[in-house]
Design a protein around this motif. Structure first.
Motif, mmCIF file in Angstrom:
data_model
loop_
_atom_site.group_PDB
_atom_site.id
_atom_site.type_symbol
_atom_site.label_atom_id
_atom_site.label_comp_id
_atom_site.label_asym_id
_atom_site.label_seq_id
_atom_site.Cartn_x
_atom_site.Cartn_y
_atom_site.Cartn_z
ATOM 1 N N ILE A 286 0.522 -1.121 -0.082
ATOM 2 C CA ILE A 286 0.255 -0.464 0.141
ATOM 3 C C ILE A 286 0.627 1.362 -0.251
ATOM 4 C CG2 ILE A 286 -1.450 1.226 0.937
ATOM 5 C CD1 ILE A 286 -3.441 -1.544 2.268
ATOM 6 N N ASN A 287 0.995 2.154 -1.099
ATOM 7 C CA ASN A 287 1.301 2.925 -1.189
ATOM 8 C C ASN A 287 0.578 4.268 -1.210
ATOM 9 O OD1 ASN A 287 4.059 2.188 -2.033
ATOM 10 N ND2 ASN A 287 2.920 1.443 -4.368
ATOM 11 N N ILE A 288 0.701 5.107 -0.366
ATOM 12 C CA ILE A 288 0.292 6.429 0.060
ATOM 13 C C ILE A 288 1.346 7.701 0.515
ATOM 14 C CG2 ILE A 288 -0.848 7.700 2.123
ATOM 15 C CD1 ILE A 288 -1.307 5.089 3.909
ATOM 16 N N TYR A 289 1.178 8.624 -1.011
ATOM 17 C CA TYR A 289 1.378 9.745 -1.568
ATOM 18 C C TYR A 289 0.407 10.649 -0.881
ATOM 19 C CZ TYR A 289 3.867 6.895 -5.654
ATOM 20 O OH TYR A 289 4.778 6.538 -6.089
ATOM 21 N N ILE A 290 1.685 11.359 -0.357
ATOM 22 C CA ILE A 290 1.443 13.003 0.261
ATOM 23 C C ILE A 290 1.440 13.885 -0.292
ATOM 24 C CG2 ILE A 290 -0.063 14.300 2.836
ATOM 25 C CD1 ILE A 290 0.416 11.139 3.999
ATOM 26 N N ARG A 291 0.659 14.799 -0.621
ATOM 27 C CA ARG A 291 0.527 16.590 -0.890
ATOM 28 C C ARG A 291 0.472 17.164 0.367
ATOM 29 N NH1 ARG A 291 4.443 19.198 -4.652
ATOM 30 N NH2 ARG A 291 3.969 20.775 -5.461
ATOM 31 N N PRO A 292 1.248 17.912 0.736
ATOM 32 C CA PRO A 292 1.268 18.740 1.714
ATOM 33 C C PRO A 292 0.140 20.139 1.038
ATOM 34 C CG PRO A 292 3.325 18.383 1.871
ATOM 35 C CD PRO A 292 2.696 17.728 0.565
ATOM 36 N N GLU A 293 0.136 20.960 2.207
ATOM 37 C CA GLU A 293 -0.782 22.499 1.764
ATOM 38 C C GLU A 293 -0.291 22.855 0.773
ATOM 39 O OE1 GLU A 293 0.924 22.626 5.847
ATOM 40 O OE2 GLU A 293 -0.326 21.033 4.793
ATOM 41 N N PRO A 294 -0.856 23.999 1.055
ATOM 42 C CA PRO A 294 -0.111 25.231 -0.231
ATOM 43 C C PRO A 294 0.814 26.285 0.439
ATOM 44 C CG PRO A 294 -2.602 24.808 -1.213
ATOM 45 C CD PRO A 294 -1.505 24.296 -0.218
ATOM 46 N N GLN A 295 1.098 26.344 1.258
ATOM 47 C CA GLN A 295 1.311 27.449 2.589
ATOM 48 C C GLN A 295 1.752 28.194 1.996
ATOM 49 O OE1 GLN A 295 4.481 25.847 5.505
ATOM 50 N NE2 GLN A 295 3.548 24.368 5.449
#
Length: 342
Positions: free
Chosen positions: A181-190
């Motif tokens: 299981i590969n979970i890709y996370i793109r954080p918030e555009p701070q």
């Protein structure tokens, strides 16, 4: 024809890549300007697109943005004034339509974010404004902006550049190992002007899940990369260099996005996607959620992720959005070519 593209943010690279290559293959000359924001420069280099970086990003400080805006407009004008450009094209580049106006050339400005303050200059100065069918014209045609130059394209922005690869990617995903299981996370555009949400709000969830799943963080800038290199995130992977979109789409079991474009990209391809965007949703996001292609959960906990994975049902891509994307692509290309006669 000589066409200028201002690619001033990471999503613009994927959006216009295929169109640029096709226009060049048709015999047109393309000039690309860029800006050192997020992964823009790295993505352009990765795709082998010749470009000239101009200006800088002034972060979230509104005062710096206000004073920095005319500086980049002037820098672009000075760079382009003797290059005999015929048409300017951009997505969410608040500078491009203004510079085109100063150069006395027609421009196409596309945007799907009705909350961005910088849109006003783009809408006023552009010759043609392209918005998705999910965004009502009356939200744009106000304060003196004529509805006659606004055109709605079918589907959503992401369909314009994903329609050619959507089904192929889904076919390749059938070969994935179901046990990994590969979970890709793109954080918030701070640093984005429009973003007023929380920062680093996914940290506790990431820490709780990092020993159980393969978690890959896709940071937007050096500061985010450094944040996720802290020892408390010892069991995650931080992508210090941009990972190709196709690779992400092929391997991703679950995508968690705190921003907009990449989250929508994965969602419309039928890849399980959770938006954790903390601010007010755009009309286009509501549209995708209503189609059950994406879920929205501001307060994402480890238990909610576990439950989502347990009930995972990887749907096939929505063919309607793929077909609409093809129609929107052809419409955009035709409008660019028509502007040479304006």
């Amino acid at each position: 024809m000589k066409i200028w593209f201002d690619l001033s943010n990471s999503p613009h690279v994927n959006m216009f890549y295929q169109l640029i290559k096709e226009l060049e293959a048709d015999g047109h000359e393309v000039i690309i300007t860029s800006r050192p924001l997020a992964n823009t420069i790295a993505l352009l280099n990765q795709k082998g697109l010749t470009h000239t970086p101009i200006g800088e990003h002034y972060g979230k400080n509104i005062v710096k943005k206000i004073f920095g805006y005319p500086i980049r407009v002037y820098q672009l004008y000075r760079f382009l004034k003797n290059k005999k450009i015929d048409v300017a094209v951009s997505q969410s580049s608040f500078h491009s339509p203004v510079v085109a106006k100063l150069l006395g050339i027609p421009s196409i400005y596309t945007n799907d974010n009705e909350h961005a303050i910088g849109n006003k200059a783009g809408f006023y100065c552009a010759t043609k404004v392209f918005i998705p069918e999910t965004l009502a014209i009356n939200k744009i045609a106000k304060n003196g902006i004529s509805s006659k130059k606004i055109e709605q394209y079918p589907g959503v922005k992401e369909g314009i550049y994903l329609w050619q690869k959507g089904i192929a990617i889904q076919n390749e995903r059938k070969n994935n190992n179901d046990t990994q299981i590969n979970i890709y996370i793109r954080p918030e555009p701070q640093t984005a002007q429009y973003y007023n949400g929380k920062k680093n709000f996914l940290d506790d969830t990431i820490i709780a899940l990092q020993n159980k799943y393969n978690i890959i963080i896709l940071p937007r800038d050096k500061a985010q990369s450094e944040h996720y290199h802290q020892s408390k995130f010892s069991n995650i992977v931080v992508a210090d260099k941009p990972i190709g979109f196709d690779e992400i789409a092929r391997k991703c079991t679950l995508f968690i996005g705190a921003g907009g474009s990449m989250t929508r990209e994965l969602a419309i391809l039928g890849i399980p996607t959770i938006s954790v965007y903390q601010d007010e949703l755009l009309d286009v996001d509501r549209y995708i959620i209503q189609k059950n292609l994406m879920f929205h959960e501001k307060a994402l906990t480890p238990d909610k992720v576990e439950a989502f994975l347990h009930n995972l049902n990887n749907k096939q891509p929505d063919l309607e959005l793929m077909h609409k994307g093809e129609a929107a692509y052809k419409l955009l290309k035709n409008e660019i070519l028509k502007l040479q006669y304006v």
